[in-house]
Design a protein around this motif. Structure first.
Motif, PDB file in Angstrom:
ATOM      1  N   HIS A   1      -0.463  -8.704   2.869  1.00 20.03           N
ATOM      2  CA  HIS A   1       0.168  -9.683   2.046  1.00 20.03           C
ATOM      3  C   HIS A   1       0.978 -10.445   1.621  1.00 20.03           C
ATOM      4  O   HIS A   1       1.656 -11.918   1.148  1.00 20.03           O
TER       5      HIS A   1
ATOM      6  N   GLU B   1      -4.786  -6.280  -5.342  1.00 16.29           N
ATOM      7  CA  GLU B   1      -5.974  -6.571  -4.665  1.00 16.29           C
ATOM      8  C   GLU B   1      -6.832  -4.600  -4.095  1.00 16.29           C
ATOM      9  O   GLU B   1      -7.666  -5.215  -4.230  1.00 16.29           O
ATOM     10  N   GLU B   2      -5.491  -4.129  -3.825  1.00 15.77           N
ATOM     11  CA  GLU B   2      -5.954  -2.666  -3.107  1.00 15.77           C
ATOM     12  C   GLU B   2      -6.867  -1.902  -4.396  1.00 15.77           C
ATOM     13  O   GLU B   2      -7.428  -1.579  -3.783  1.00 15.77           O
TER      14      GLU B   2
ATOM     15  N   CYS C   1      -1.077  -4.097   4.652  1.00 19.12           N
ATOM     16  CA  CYS C   1      -1.812  -5.305   5.181  1.00 19.12           C
ATOM     17  C   CYS C   1      -2.091  -6.951   4.824  1.00 19.12           C
ATOM     18  O   CYS C   1      -2.463  -7.272   4.804  1.00 19.12           O
TER      19      CYS C   1
ATOM     20  N   HIS D   1      -3.509  -1.472   7.342  1.00 21.65           N
ATOM     21  CA  HIS D   1      -3.280  -0.101   7.096  1.00 21.65           C
ATOM     22  C   HIS D   1      -3.114   1.026   7.341  1.00 21.65           C
ATOM     23  O   HIS D   1      -2.997   2.638   6.570  1.00 21.65           O
TER      24      HIS D   1
ATOM     25  N   LEU E   1       1.193  -1.248  -0.250  1.00 21.00           N
ATOM     26  CA  LEU E   1       0.392   0.107   0.005  1.00 21.00           C
ATOM     27  C   LEU E   1       0.664   0.841   0.089  1.00 21.00           C
ATOM     28  O   LEU E   1       2.175   1.214   0.538  1.00 21.00           O
TER      29      LEU E   1
END
Ligand SMILES: [Zn+2]
Ligand SMILES: [Zn+2]
Length: 405
Positions: free
Chosen positions: A98, A131-132, A96, A371, A75
């Motif tokens: 991942h 994905e974000e 996040c 986040h 992110l």
């Protein structure tokens, strides 16, 4: 768990955490991920979906096909964890988790490869980029993911969550939404620029934007039934430059979430109505621009497959470490992998260390959620749990060796 399984997964986690890449730019991450899968006996195909998506295939005789999905992207967040392995990329962070998901999948595949004599079937691995931005799953599916590699009998994913490390949470009520449907909407308000000292000769889009942001809060508070899970967040408001200039335009980014697509549609329509009305109230010279930039369906997990995986987790970890969870207003494009009725199973993986959890419970600072710049999974507990959770879930849905298919 065998050190030979955990160590490379942990090394991958630390490396990827220190070198995060944004959605659509996951080149190095995909390289490292692919190399680990190949080391576990997978055949890897790159660029599935056009970007950095990849698919690993581990065949082990006749039997069901189970797909393990992980995201690859980070992110645009500046890390403030203070960890020794914190991000080395300015303004980019695995906030996040991942990185933990993908490391756990490599460990699970390694574990399944080492225990081939106990199961039969095919393990697919989907390394999903972007994905974000809620675009990667759709692009992989549009690139004939299931047609090329086989339609899975089940698709599995797990996601880090700010609950105690070592615990898992499954959908309490499988078949009903576990995660929300969502829409992202970009709005441009058109004013008329001018001199800050002569506002009567201009139409100030900053004031219109401010009024719009406040009024948009009524979509949930006044137009949505209190029992409904719905949220509307204005994630960005951009306008202007120097203090003595009234700008021409102002931009808003909206995030709308609810547990059904019709509810999202209704909220988006209400938002559009309010934006238009505020522009009219301000005397804007042009109608606003309004673009839906991303949509994602609600995530409904499969009842039978979820029950089977939850039982496997309870047997492995003990029932006290496996709980049920209600609907969440987080969104996942993982839901798209359930297209055409493919059963999906999804669980939350607790990642908060005992210390921060205890301090938060005793009135200290709240646990940093996903986040947040301080989001710092306790990898030494959460990673082995994530590996074992994914491997045991896959094994439960594959065929036992010697059993009937
Ligand atoms: Zn996220
Ligand atoms: Zn995520």
């Amino acid at each position: 768990m065998a050190r030979e399984v955990l160590r490379p997964a942990l090394e991958l986690y630390l490396d990827v955490h220190a070198h995060p890449e944004l959605s659509g730019a996951e080149r190095r991450t995909a390289d490292l991920f692919a190399a680990r899968l190949e080391a576990s006996g997978c055949t890897v195909t790159r660029k599935v979906g056009g970007g950095h998506g990849l698919v690993g295939v581990l065949r082990n005789g006749n039997g069901p096909t189970v797909m393990l999905r992980t995201e690859l992207d980070a992110l645009p967040v500046t890390e403030r964890t203070g960890l020794a392995y914190a991000s080395t990329v300015p303004g980019v962070m695995h906030a996040c988790g991942h990185d933990l998901h993908l490391a756990a999948v490599t460990g699970a595949v390694d574990e399944l490869d080492r225990t081939r004599s106990t199961w039969r079937g095919t393990v697919l691995v989907a390394g999903q980029p972007a994905e974000e931005t809620l675009t990667g799953a759709r692009e992989m599916l549009a690139d004939a993911l299931y047609e090329r590699f086989g339609t899975p009998d089940a698709v599995l994913a797990q996601h880090t969550s700010p609950s105690p490390a070592g615990t898992l949470a499954h959908a309490a009520d499988p078949g009903t939404p576990l995660m929300a449907a969502s829409a992202s909407v970009e709005v441009t308000l058109h004013g008329r620029g001018g001199h800050a000292g002569a506002p009567h000769l201009a139409v100030d889009p900053v004031l219109t934007a401010a009024a719009t942001v406040l009024r948009l809060q009524s979509v949930v508070s006044r137009e949505t039934a209190p029992a409904e899970h719905a949220v509307l967040t204005v994630g960005a408001m951009r306008a202007g430059g120097p203090a003595n200039v009234i700008p021409d335009t102002a931009d808003l980014s909206l995030c709308v979430r609810a547990l059904s697509e019709p509810a999202v549609d209704r909220m988006v329509a209400a938002a559009l109505r309010i934006v238009r009305a505020e522009c009219a109230a301000s005397g804007c010279p042009e109608d606003p621009d309004f673009t839906v930039t991303a949509r994602s369906p609600a995530l409904l997990t499969d009842g039978a497959a979820t029950a089977a995986v939850r039982r496997a987790h309870e047997e492995l970890f003990g029932p006290h470490r496996v709980v049920g969870t209600g609907p969440l207003t987080a969104t996942e494009d993982f839901a798209r992998f359930g297209a055409g009725g493919v059963p999906t199973v999804y669980w939350l993986l607790g990642v908060t260390g005992a210390g921060p959890w205890r301090r938060a419970r005793d009135g200290g600072p709240p646990v940093p959620p996903n986040h947040a710049p301080e989001f710092a999974p306790d990898a030494r507990t959460a990673l082995p749990t994530g590996i074992a959770a994914m491997a045991s879930a896959a094994r439960r849905l594959l065929a036992p060796a010697g059993g009937t298919v």
